[in-house]
Scaffold this active site. Structure first.
Site, mmCIF file in Angstrom:
data_model
loop_
_atom_site.group_PDB
_atom_site.id
_atom_site.type_symbol
_atom_site.label_atom_id
_atom_site.label_comp_id
_atom_site.label_asym_id
_atom_site.label_seq_id
_atom_site.Cartn_x
_atom_site.Cartn_y
_atom_site.Cartn_z
ATOM 1 N N ALA A 252 0.943 15.166 4.253
ATOM 2 C CA ALA A 252 0.509 14.420 3.072
ATOM 3 C C ALA A 252 1.768 13.808 2.462
ATOM 4 C CB ALA A 252 -0.186 15.345 2.069
ATOM 5 N N ASN B 109 4.108 -1.816 10.285
ATOM 6 C CA ASN B 109 2.928 -1.219 9.666
ATOM 7 C C ASN B 109 2.959 -1.504 8.163
ATOM 8 O OD1 ASN B 109 1.589 1.235 8.186
ATOM 9 N ND2 ASN B 109 0.740 1.278 10.249
ATOM 10 N N CYS C 115 -5.206 3.655 3.581
ATOM 11 C CA CYS C 115 -4.611 3.805 2.248
ATOM 12 C C CYS C 115 -5.723 3.938 1.202
ATOM 13 C CB CYS C 115 -3.769 2.587 1.878
ATOM 14 S SG CYS C 115 -2.433 2.242 3.014
#
Length: 300
Positions: A69, A98, A128
Site C-alpha cells: 500500500a 506509467n 487509482c
C-alpha cells in the site's frame, strides 16, 4: 528465430518488459540487468505533482506473494522528465511511462507534459482512487474507463495502454470500454485488493488496512482474466501477475497476451526478466518454433 512483437506500431525486440512500481525507472536495477536486452522498461507511476504516498508500514509478506500500500509515492512529472527519461534514453529499449492521477485533469496534465518527451508509450494506471467518485477506482466503472480513455487519446502523442484493475465483476466489460474509448492496448492485471492482520499486535499489517496483493498467488486469476479479455477485444494485451519464469510468461502468451511484464519477482531475483527472455528463447528452440506469433493466443 523471431521474438519480436509489435504493439500499436511500436516494435519490441522481445515480449518481456518490467511491471510498473517494481523496477523504479531502471536506474537501481541497471547494475544487475542489461536494460538493452529488455523489450521495454515500464516506469513507476508518475503524477502531475509529487505524491508522498501512504503511512508506513506499507509492505507485508503473504504466502506466495506480497501486499503493498505504497500509495503511488512519486517525485512528480517535472523531476521525472529531468532525471528519469534522460537516464532511460541511454539504452536500446522501449520506454513506457506509467501515469497516475486522482482526477481526469491530473492524468491529462501528465499526458500533455509527456507529449514532447522521447518516450515510446504510456500506460495509464486506472486503479487509482477517483476523488470525484468517492474514491472508487477509475477502472471499476466502464463508463469512466471509456470517458477517461477518450479524453487521454484526444491529447496523447504516443500510443496509450490502459492498465486494468482485476477488482471488478467482469474484466471483459472494462476491456471493451477501454477499446471503445480508443485505447491502443490494455495491460492486466493490476493487484488484487487484500488484507493481512498481525495477530500478535492485533492490528492490520499495513497502515492503510488494505493493500494490493501480487506475486505467484495471483497468477491463475491473471491468466484467466487475460484469456477472457483476449476473447473480448481486438487490441493487443500485455499480461502480468505473478510471472517468475519463462513457463509463467508463456502461459500468458498462449492465453492471448502479445507481451508480458515481470513485477514482484524482481524484488527476490533482480535477474528474472533476463531469465524469462532466455527461457522463452530456449522453449522456442526446443519446440522448433520459428516465430513467437505462433504462440500468441494459441490456446482457444
Amino acid at each position: 528465430m523471431n521474438m519480436k512483437v509489435k504493439i500499436a506500431g511500436v516494435e519490441f525486440k522481445n515480449p518481456v518488459m518490467t511491471a510498473s512500481g517494481t523496477f523504479g525507472s531502471g536506474a537501481e536495477y541497471s547494475e544487475f540487468v542489461d536494460l538493452n536486452r529488455l523489450g521495454g522498461v515500464v516506469t513507476k507511476g508518475v503524477a502531475n505533482v509529487p505524491w508522498a504516498g501512504n503511512a508506513t508500514p506499507r509492505i507485508a509478506e503473504v504466502h506466495s506473494g506480497m501486499m503493498n500500500a505504497i500509495g503511488l509515492q512519486n517525485p512528480g512529472i517535472d523531476v521525472f522528465c529531468e532525471r528519469d527519461i534522460p537516464f532511460l534514453q541511454q539504452f536500446d529499449t522501449n520506454v513506457i511511462v506509467n501515469v497516475c492521477g486522482h482526477a481526469p485533469e491530473e492524468y491529462l496534465a501528465v499526458v500533455e507534459r509527456l507529449a514532447e518527451e522521447p518516450i515510446d508509450m504510456m500506460e495509464i494506471n486506472i486503479s487509482c482512487p477517483n476523488v470525484n467518485a468517492n474514491f472508487l477506482a477509475f477502472g471499476q466503472d466502464p463508463k469512466h474507463v471509456e470517458e477517461l480513455t477518450a479524453q487521454i487519446k484526444k491529447i496523447a502523442k504516443q500510443p496509450v495502454i490502459m492498465k486494468l484493475t482485476p477488482n471488478v465483476t467482469d474484466i471483459a466489460e472494462i476491456a471493451r470500454a477501454a477499446e471503445a474509448g480508443g485505447a491502443d492496448a490494455v495491460s492486466l492485471i493490476n493487484t488484487l485488493t487484500g488484507m493481512k492482520i498481525d495477530v500478535n499486535r492485533r492490528t492490520f499489517a499495513l497502515a492503510n488496512k488494505t493493500g494490493g496483493v501480487s506475486g505467484p498467488c495471483v497468477k491463475p486469476v491473471a491468466v484467466r482474466m487475460v484469456y477472457q479479455v483476449a476473447q473480448a477485444v481486438k487490441i493487443p494485451i500485455i499480461g502480468m501477475g505473478g510471472i517468475q519464469n519463462a513457463e509463467d510468461a508463456l502461459e500468458f502468451i498462449m492465453a492471448g497476451a502479445t507481451a508480458v511484464s515481470v513485477g514482484t519477482a524482481n524484488f527476490t531475483n533482480p535477474y528474472t526478466t533476463i531469465e524469462v527472455i532466455d527461457g522463452i528463447q530456449k522453449y522456442m528452440e526446443k519446440n522448433q518454433i520459428e516465430d513467437i506469433q505462433e504462440l500468441i493466443g494459441c490456446v482457444k
